[in-house]
Scaffold this motif. Structure first.
Motif, PDB file in Angstrom:
ATOM      1  N   MET A   1       0.843  -1.206   0.000  1.00  8.11           N
ATOM      2  CA  MET A   1       0.000   0.000   0.000  1.00  8.11           C
ATOM      3  C   MET A   1       0.881   1.261   0.000  1.00  8.11           C
ATOM      4  O   MET A   1       1.830   1.335   0.768  1.00  8.11           O
ATOM      5  CB  MET A   1      -0.894  -0.033   1.256  1.00  8.11           C
ATOM      6  CG  MET A   1      -1.895   1.088   1.320  1.00  8.11           C
ATOM      7  SD  MET A   1      -2.618   1.132   2.966  1.00  8.11           S
ATOM      8  CE  MET A   1      -3.461  -0.469   2.976  1.00  8.11           C
ATOM      9  N   PRO A   2       0.587   2.215  -0.850  1.00 10.78           N
ATOM     10  CA  PRO A   2       1.439   3.410  -0.876  1.00 10.78           C
ATOM     11  C   PRO A   2       1.284   4.205   0.419  1.00 10.78           C
ATOM     12  O   PRO A   2       0.329   4.018   1.165  1.00 10.78           O
ATOM     13  CB  PRO A   2       0.894   4.226  -2.055  1.00 10.78           C
ATOM     14  CG  PRO A   2      -0.075   3.346  -2.763  1.00 10.78           C
ATOM     15  CD  PRO A   2      -0.516   2.291  -1.808  1.00 10.78           C
ATOM     16  N   ILE A   3       2.225   5.100   0.633  1.00  4.18           N
ATOM     17  CA  ILE A   3       2.158   5.971   1.795  1.00  4.18           C
ATOM     18  C   ILE A   3       0.923   6.883   1.672  1.00  4.18           C
ATOM     19  O   ILE A   3       0.571   7.318   0.579  1.00  4.18           O
ATOM     20  CB  ILE A   3       3.459   6.791   1.918  1.00  4.18           C
ATOM     21  CG1 ILE A   3       3.470   7.608   3.187  1.00  4.18           C
ATOM     22  CG2 ILE A   3       3.689   7.667   0.700  1.00  4.18           C
ATOM     23  CD1 ILE A   3       4.844   8.188   3.497  1.00  4.18           C
ATOM     24  N   ARG A   4       0.235   7.106   2.813  1.00  4.57           N
ATOM     25  CA  ARG A   4      -0.956   7.970   2.802  1.00  4.57           C
ATOM     26  C   ARG A   4      -0.710   9.228   3.624  1.00  4.57           C
ATOM     27  O   ARG A   4       0.210   9.269   4.446  1.00  4.57           O
ATOM     28  CB  ARG A   4      -2.147   7.215   3.404  1.00  4.57           C
ATOM     29  CG  ARG A   4      -2.666   6.083   2.558  1.00  4.57           C
ATOM     30  CD  ARG A   4      -3.298   5.048   3.441  1.00  4.57           C
ATOM     31  NE  ARG A   4      -2.348   4.658   4.504  1.00  4.57           N
ATOM     32  CZ  ARG A   4      -2.581   3.757   5.431  1.00  4.57           C
ATOM     33  NH1 ARG A   4      -3.744   3.141   5.468  1.00  4.57           N
ATOM     34  NH2 ARG A   4      -1.663   3.465   6.338  1.00  4.57           N
ATOM     35  N   LEU A   5      -1.574  10.183   3.446  1.00  6.14           N
ATOM     36  CA  LEU A   5      -1.434  11.440   4.188  1.00  6.14           C
ATOM     37  C   LEU A   5      -1.442  11.179   5.698  1.00  6.14           C
ATOM     38  O   LEU A   5      -0.713  11.805   6.460  1.00  6.14           O
ATOM     39  CB  LEU A   5      -2.573  12.387   3.805  1.00  6.14           C
ATOM     40  CG  LEU A   5      -2.351  13.853   4.125  1.00  6.14           C
ATOM     41  CD1 LEU A   5      -1.135  14.405   3.413  1.00  6.14           C
ATOM     42  CD2 LEU A   5      -3.579  14.677   3.761  1.00  6.14           C
ATOM     43  N   ASP A   7      -0.201   8.819   7.229  1.00  8.27           N
ATOM     44  CA  ASP A   7       1.064   8.264   7.716  1.00  8.27           C
ATOM     45  C   ASP A   7       2.043   9.359   8.137  1.00  8.27           C
ATOM     46  O   ASP A   7       3.056   9.074   8.763  1.00  8.27           O
ATOM     47  CB  ASP A   7       1.750   7.438   6.616  1.00  8.27           C
ATOM     48  CG  ASP A   7       0.956   6.194   6.252  1.00  8.27           C
ATOM     49  OD1 ASP A   7       0.310   5.631   7.158  1.00  8.27           O
ATOM     50  OD2 ASP A   7       0.975   5.794   5.078  1.00  8.27           O
ATOM     51  N   LEU A   8       1.754  10.585   7.755  1.00  3.39           N
ATOM     52  CA  LEU A   8       2.718  11.666   8.010  1.00  3.39           C
ATOM     53  C   LEU A   8       2.585  12.199   9.439  1.00  3.39           C
ATOM     54  O   LEU A   8       1.531  12.082  10.056  1.00  3.39           O
ATOM     55  CB  LEU A   8       2.517  12.814   7.010  1.00  3.39           C
ATOM     56  CG  LEU A   8       3.286  12.669   5.689  1.00  3.39           C
ATOM     57  CD1 LEU A   8       2.938  11.380   4.964  1.00  3.39           C
ATOM     58  CD2 LEU A   8       3.024  13.862   4.786  1.00  3.39           C
ATOM     59  N   SER A   9       3.654  12.772   9.930  1.00  4.04           N
ATOM     60  CA  SER A   9       3.617  13.309  11.286  1.00  4.04           C
ATOM     61  C   SER A   9       2.773  14.583  11.321  1.00  4.04           C
ATOM     62  O   SER A   9       2.662  15.307  10.325  1.00  4.04           O
ATOM     63  CB  SER A   9       5.024  13.619  11.782  1.00  4.04           C
ATOM     64  OG  SER A   9       5.533  14.725  11.099  1.00  4.04           O
ATOM     65  N   VAL A  12       4.740  17.682  10.402  1.00  3.98           N
ATOM     66  CA  VAL A  12       4.823  17.964   8.960  1.00  3.98           C
ATOM     67  C   VAL A  12       3.509  18.572   8.470  1.00  3.98           C
ATOM     68  O   VAL A  12       3.496  19.599   7.794  1.00  3.98           O
ATOM     69  CB  VAL A  12       5.167  16.688   8.160  1.00  3.98           C
ATOM     70  CG1 VAL A  12       4.940  16.907   6.663  1.00  3.98           C
ATOM     71  CG2 VAL A  12       6.608  16.259   8.416  1.00  3.98           C
ATOM     72  N   LEU A  13       2.396  17.940   8.859  1.00  2.00           N
ATOM     73  CA  LEU A  13       1.100  18.419   8.367  1.00  2.00           C
ATOM     74  C   LEU A  13       0.797  19.833   8.865  1.00  2.00           C
ATOM     75  O   LEU A  13       0.218  20.641   8.139  1.00  2.00           O
ATOM     76  CB  LEU A  13      -0.016  17.458   8.791  1.00  2.00           C
ATOM     77  CG  LEU A  13       0.094  16.049   8.180  1.00  2.00           C
ATOM     78  CD1 LEU A  13      -0.968  15.129   8.778  1.00  2.00           C
ATOM     79  CD2 LEU A  13      -0.037  16.084   6.658  1.00  2.00           C
ATOM     80  N   ASP A  14       1.215  20.134  10.085  1.00  2.00           N
ATOM     81  CA  ASP A  14       0.910  21.447  10.678  1.00  2.00           C
ATOM     82  C   ASP A  14       1.795  22.573  10.137  1.00  2.00           C
ATOM     83  O   ASP A  14       1.491  23.741  10.345  1.00  2.00           O
ATOM     84  CB  ASP A  14       1.097  21.397  12.207  1.00  2.00           C
ATOM     85  CG  ASP A  14      -0.038  20.642  12.877  1.00  2.00           C
ATOM     86  OD1 ASP A  14      -1.036  20.365  12.187  1.00  2.00           O
ATOM     87  OD2 ASP A  14       0.092  20.314  14.066  1.00  2.00           O
ATOM     88  N   THR A  15       2.899  22.217   9.515  1.00  2.00           N
ATOM     89  CA  THR A  15       3.832  23.242   9.044  1.00  2.00           C
ATOM     90  C   THR A  15       3.195  24.053   7.922  1.00  2.00           C
ATOM     91  O   THR A  15       2.653  23.495   6.981  1.00  2.00           O
ATOM     92  CB  THR A  15       5.134  22.559   8.556  1.00  2.00           C
ATOM     93  OG1 THR A  15       5.710  21.860   9.653  1.00  2.00           O
ATOM     94  CG2 THR A  15       6.120  23.573   8.013  1.00  2.00           C
ATOM     95  N   LEU A 188       7.960  22.312  12.607  1.00  2.00           N
ATOM     96  CA  LEU A 188       8.536  21.085  12.047  1.00  2.00           C
ATOM     97  C   LEU A 188       9.439  20.390  13.055  1.00  2.00           C
ATOM     98  O   LEU A 188       9.481  19.162  13.133  1.00  2.00           O
ATOM     99  CB  LEU A 188       9.322  21.441  10.785  1.00  2.00           C
ATOM    100  CG  LEU A 188       9.791  20.303   9.892  1.00  2.00           C
ATOM    101  CD1 LEU A 188       8.607  19.487   9.376  1.00  2.00           C
ATOM    102  CD2 LEU A 188      10.604  20.847   8.723  1.00  2.00           C
ATOM    103  N   PHE A 189      10.159  21.162  13.858  1.00  2.00           N
ATOM    104  CA  PHE A 189      11.077  20.569  14.836  1.00  2.00           C
ATOM    105  C   PHE A 189      10.390  20.272  16.163  1.00  2.00           C
ATOM    106  O   PHE A 189      11.037  19.896  17.134  1.00  2.00           O
ATOM    107  CB  PHE A 189      12.276  21.494  15.066  1.00  2.00           C
ATOM    108  CG  PHE A 189      13.227  21.571  13.891  1.00  2.00           C
ATOM    109  CD1 PHE A 189      12.992  20.837  12.729  1.00  2.00           C
ATOM    110  CD2 PHE A 189      14.351  22.358  13.941  1.00  2.00           C
ATOM    111  CE1 PHE A 189      13.859  20.905  11.641  1.00  2.00           C
ATOM    112  CE2 PHE A 189      15.234  22.435  12.860  1.00  2.00           C
ATOM    113  CZ  PHE A 189      14.985  21.709  11.710  1.00  2.00           C
TER     114      PHE A 189
END
Lengths: 470, 470
Positions: A1-5, A7-9, A12-15, A188-189
């Motif tokens: 299965m490809p990576i999905r949204l 799956d992201l931290s 990252v999404l909040d940046t 991000l950090f």
């Protein structure tokens, strides 16, 4: 299965990074469909008509292809093949001797030309030139081993914040409004943002009262405040901090054990004749403060060079213990080194042609033409925007932007406004919410970089739009 | 109070990067004190004598200073001042017409020359050229919008891992031995390392059995395994994976829902005539696999270009949904764009002079001279090291390194060995522990990049040292 949204931290999404956000994406769509767009969203001088300095580009061409001066790629007078004709008669004489000398000095410093990795911190000869530049600018000592060349100031911001943010409890004070890279990188950090407001009524100065309030609010929330970021000259505000204001910030940092990140990339862009740029390093040194860690950033992208595409700059650190310097060096070494052409441009920035040398007059002429155009446009833009009913614009003392305040009809946000402005006029500016602003106020950021004709057009387009916006 | 070491995060402190670690620092000290050091620690071709390709440097010089071909900095035939003499008669004719054409094409693509920020992903015309290169290399489609130009492959590794590691539970499989950037970046981003061993007895191939074992061990420890990193050709191993081995890895990734990061920066460096490089993209496409997310990396630093100092390269992604692509673009936009000279070199890499064009013969001659020297040195180095009593060296099928196994006296580590070798002989190599190795074994990494004479010296110095080391 490809990576999905999913799956992201979350970090990252909040940046968020408004300078290249959805309004800019919409502008690109409109442009593709044939609309004429005036990009005022980003400080990208050469995309808006500024010409590179001849001297800088001559030195770069010579460094890239030293056969132009009869040398091999390491700057040594050897031919790659004895059968080839010697090129120096053809080319070398056509370049100014001081450009040739600078290129030879850079190549000598790199030892292997622009194609080899340098030391992680950057070429020592270039760091020495930067240290001399700081000494001449500020009348203070500078240590080449405390200087880190970078792929543009953005990378220095990243490096400094990586060192300063050690966990989710750590807070970094950042101005509101701010350049959104700071917000984005702290998010991000995984650090905490500790916003402090700039005082629009007083030309966007910092106030001790507002700093103390922001600090205490954060402490009460359990945040461990580690550092304060200051942009001087200010982006997006256009403010140039005076000596007293900088001294106050240093006292504030010292009294709360904070480090200082000072973004001084617009140090050449000061337009008011009675204003001057003071570096934090200089003021700290004058005050005899040596127990505050200082991370000062500079860049080749702004000022009169405007060499954004070359991604170059440096960070100078002060009051940072050796064992922490080693950690910064280690982190820098993960990218091996910053790009060598960018390092070469940085050398040119800190070592302009000397008076009396062959390139000097042209260099000064090109520099002054750029600076006087920027100064004129800053005045016309701020004045023009300020004259529009419903818009208030602080004078632009420095940097490359106006950040006017707009009165909006009830129920409208600054994003609505900027999007509608884009759709109606093709003028692409960034909503104030991308930089942060006092609740209840609305702003947008627009650069002073388009030509004077375009700026006059922009002002009249905005005036017409503003009159009808509802 | 200044920042202290204890203020830093554990992830920063724990990050290790052996390629520029303590042994290299000691080498620099010795060199400063007058010792002759043979730096075999890093794949830095132009620092070890490799010459840049003339064509690449001609194109760069023309892009940096388009006056050399009578154009302004945007590649447009306009003079900056009508008073200046036209330069095209002096210079333009001295550059091969195809270099001029390439430079014009690059400048046209950038629209504003090398001094302006490009799109975050990189110049579209250059991404299109990369897509054509992939199509020609692999016989498969490639989408320019799935390509991200980078400041070298290190930055692509960072970008891919930033997307893949969402929290401390997330694991990334990485080979042992590996290029330590992977280990360092996973540590820095707070992810979990899931090491899998390469099989030294079988030419450092990957084995499904060892992959399954590593995966299951991690799952049992509560790790959520997200991706597998594969380096092909291998660094430090020198292995070139065959088609079957790549197909096996893809099956493995698919069966466990893993993404693949494939580091293909050494794709040109294949020395055995019966071996060839297969990209993961090609094998995935042949197998009809479209439900595995693939992040493929390439670089201008290796191969026969060796343009490390220009920090260029790209990442091509496949099987990644649009909304995740948008997140990658957003992260890339925080650095605004990769450096434009590096983008220009990437263009040259994927668009070499065509047969029959003026630069073609010299290009091929320079390329073949470099490749044949690398091939010869790889053979001599591996054979020479393997012939030393107490050292076993796998043949070097590709990339730029030997990774021999050394028998050590009891109580000695590979760090002891490499440090003693440096002190005794001036030969600077990297201990195997920096890359990881099977417990109980010891190795070191040394490049094939020094001249043949230096490699012969190195072998005899190591042989003498090895005979006496105790």
């Amino acid at each position: 299965m490809p990576i999905r949204l999913t799956d992201l931290s979350l970090t990252v999404l909040d940046t968020q990074y408004a300078v290249r956000g959805p309004i800019v994406a919409r502008a690109a769509e409109l442009e593709k469909a044939g609309r004429k767009i005036l990009y005022c969203n980003i400080g990208n001088p050469q995309a808006l008509g500024q010409k590179p300095l001849s001297y800088v580009r001559q030195v770069l061409a010579l460094c890239e292809y030293p056969e132009l001066m009869g040398l091999d790629h390491k700057g040594i007078a050897e031919r790659s093949s004895a059968a080839d004709p010697l090129p120096e008669q053809r080319f070398g004489s056509a370049f100014p001797p001081d450009a040739i000398e600078a290129a030879r000095h850079i190549l000598e410093g790199t030892k292997y030309g622009l194609g080899a990795y340098s030391e992680s911190k950057g070429v020592l000869a270039i760091r020495k030139a930067i240290a001399r530049f700081i000494t001449e600018r500020d009348g203070i000592e500078s240590d080449p081993n405390s200087i880190f060349l970078s792929d543009g100031a953005s990378k220095s911001v990243e490096l400094a914040l990586r060192i300063l943010i050690s966990g989710p409890q750590d807070g970094i004070m950042l101005p509101i409004p701010q350049y959104p890279l700071y917000d984005a990188t702290i998010t991000l950090f995984g650090g905490r943002k500790v916003p402090y407001y700039l005082d629009e009524e007083r030309g966007w100065r910092l106030s001790r009262e507002l700093l103390d309030k922001a600090f205490m609010d954060a402490v009460r929330k359990g945040v461990k405040v580690k550092a304060i970021c200051v942009l001087n000259p200010g982006n997006p505000t256009g403010a140039v901090l005076d000596h007293e204001n900088i001294a106050m910030i240093i006292d504030f940092a010292r009294s709360h054990d904070l480090s200082i990140i000072t973004d001084e990339v617009y140090q050449e862009d000061v337009y008011f004749t009675d204003f001057r740029f003071y570096s934090f390093a200089k003021v700290m040194s004058e005050k005899g403060v040596d127990n505050v860690s200082l991370f000062s950033l500079h860049s080749i992208s702004k000022g009169f060079l405007g060499e954004c595409g070359h991604r170059g700059g440096y960070m100078e650190i002060r009051g940072v213990p050796g064992e922490v310097v080693d950690q910064i060096t280690k982190l820098q070494s993960l990218s091996l080194c910053s790009n060598l052409p960018g390092q070469a441009v940085t050398y040119c920035m800190v070592t302009p042609p000397k008076e009396g040398s062959p390139s000097h007059d042209l260099y000064i002429r090109e520099r002054d033409a750029i600076m006087s155009a920027l100064r004129d446009r800053a005045a016309v833009l701020a004045h023009g925007l300020d004259g529009i009913h419903g818009i208030d614009c602080t004078p632009i003392a420095g940097a490359m932007y106006a950040f006017p305040r707009v009165s909006l009809p009830a129920g409208r946000t600054d994003e609505d406004y900027c999007l509608a402005l884009l759709e109606a006029t093709g003028v692409c500016v960034v909503p104030g919410s991308g930089f942060g602003q006092l609740p209840g106020t609305a702003h947008f950021r627009t650069t002073i970089l388009p030509s004077m004709d375009e700026i006059r057009d922009e002002i009249s387009l905005i005036a017409d739009f503003q009159a009808k916006y509802e």
